[in-house]
Design a protein around this motif. Sequence first.
Motif, PDB file in Angstrom:
ATOM      1  N   LEU A  10      -6.823  10.096   8.966  1.00 38.03           N
ATOM      2  CA  LEU A  10      -7.125   8.854   9.673  1.00 38.03           C
ATOM      3  C   LEU A  10      -7.924   7.916   8.769  1.00 38.03           C
ATOM      4  O   LEU A  10      -7.688   6.703   8.752  1.00 38.03           O
ATOM      5  N   ASN A  11      -8.847   8.477   7.986  1.00 42.04           N
ATOM      6  CA  ASN A  11      -9.658   7.662   7.083  1.00 42.04           C
ATOM      7  C   ASN A  11      -8.819   6.998   5.998  1.00 42.04           C
ATOM      8  O   ASN A  11      -9.052   5.849   5.635  1.00 42.04           O
ATOM      9  N   VAL A  12      -7.838   7.718   5.471  1.00 41.91           N
ATOM     10  CA  VAL A  12      -6.948   7.151   4.443  1.00 41.91           C
ATOM     11  C   VAL A  12      -6.159   5.987   5.042  1.00 41.91           C
ATOM     12  O   VAL A  12      -6.041   4.929   4.435  1.00 41.91           O
ATOM     13  N   LEU A  13      -5.638   6.173   6.251  1.00 40.64           N
ATOM     14  CA  LEU A  13      -4.907   5.101   6.923  1.00 40.64           C
ATOM     15  C   LEU A  13      -5.816   3.902   7.158  1.00 40.64           C
ATOM     16  O   LEU A  13      -5.436   2.759   6.874  1.00 40.64           O
ATOM     17  N   GLY A  51       0.837  -1.184   0.000  1.00 43.21           N
ATOM     18  CA  GLY A  51       0.000   0.000   0.000  1.00 43.21           C
ATOM     19  C   GLY A  51       0.877   1.241   0.000  1.00 43.21           C
ATOM     20  O   GLY A  51       2.080   1.169   0.272  1.00 43.21           O
ATOM     21  N   PHE A  52       0.249   2.387  -0.297  1.00 40.60           N
ATOM     22  CA  PHE A  52       1.002   3.622  -0.487  1.00 40.60           C
ATOM     23  C   PHE A  52       0.161   4.785   0.012  1.00 40.60           C
ATOM     24  O   PHE A  52      -1.024   4.885  -0.323  1.00 40.60           O
ATOM     25  N   MET A  53       0.743   5.666   0.826  1.00 43.15           N
ATOM     26  CA  MET A  53       0.045   6.868   1.294  1.00 43.15           C
ATOM     27  C   MET A  53       0.942   8.081   1.096  1.00 43.15           C
ATOM     28  O   MET A  53       2.123   8.047   1.442  1.00 43.15           O
ATOM     29  N   ILE A  54       0.360   9.130   0.544  1.00 42.58           N
ATOM     30  CA  ILE A  54       1.071  10.394   0.346  1.00 42.58           C
ATOM     31  C   ILE A  54       0.769  11.314   1.539  1.00 42.58           C
ATOM     32  O   ILE A  54      -0.386  11.489   1.917  1.00 42.58           O
ATOM     33  N   LYS A  55       1.826  11.881   2.147  1.00 40.34           N
ATOM     34  CA  LYS A  55       1.663  12.843   3.243  1.00 40.34           C
ATOM     35  C   LYS A  55       1.179  14.177   2.683  1.00 40.34           C
ATOM     36  O   LYS A  55       1.627  14.554   1.607  1.00 40.34           O
ATOM     37  N   PRO A  56       0.359  14.902   3.374  1.00 44.33           N
ATOM     38  CA  PRO A  56      -0.311  14.498   4.604  1.00 44.33           C
ATOM     39  C   PRO A  56      -1.500  13.600   4.291  1.00 44.33           C
ATOM     40  O   PRO A  56      -2.135  13.748   3.246  1.00 44.33           O
ATOM     41  N   PHE A  57      -1.795  12.683   5.177  1.00 37.32           N
ATOM     42  CA  PHE A  57      -2.927  11.774   4.992  1.00 37.32           C
ATOM     43  C   PHE A  57      -3.803  11.833   6.237  1.00 37.32           C
ATOM     44  O   PHE A  57      -3.357  12.239   7.305  1.00 37.32           O
TER      45      PHE A  57
END
Length: 123
Positions: free
Chosen positions: A108-111, A100-106
Amino acid sequence: MKILVVDDMPLMRHVLTNMLRKLHYDDIVEATNGEQAFLFMQQQHFDLVITDLHMPKLDGKSLLCRIRDDKLLSTTPVLMVTCEDSAQTVREIIAAKVSGFMIKPFSLNVLADQLKKIAKVAI
């Protein structure tokens, strides 16, 4: 679920740990770089690794590659977190088999969404 949070910035580790606790994940270990994280992974089992991309000593992509190349660790889900949004970098990380991949800022829902997606794949 035992989660390893890897980031060289204490504030980011703190933010991630607090978000995870809000989502009822309490078994969390922190590492300050990829080298320390890989050492921890050789000493104890983790169900998930959440790592920053850019870190000193061993960056997130190199950590991901080490995990995928290790016979005992290769199936461990890895969630990459970064402020990097370069299409080339994202392609390289996907090619390295990131979970998985998350772009900052993210948020709580995205996490939470990323954790659900990873959990479905792990089943």
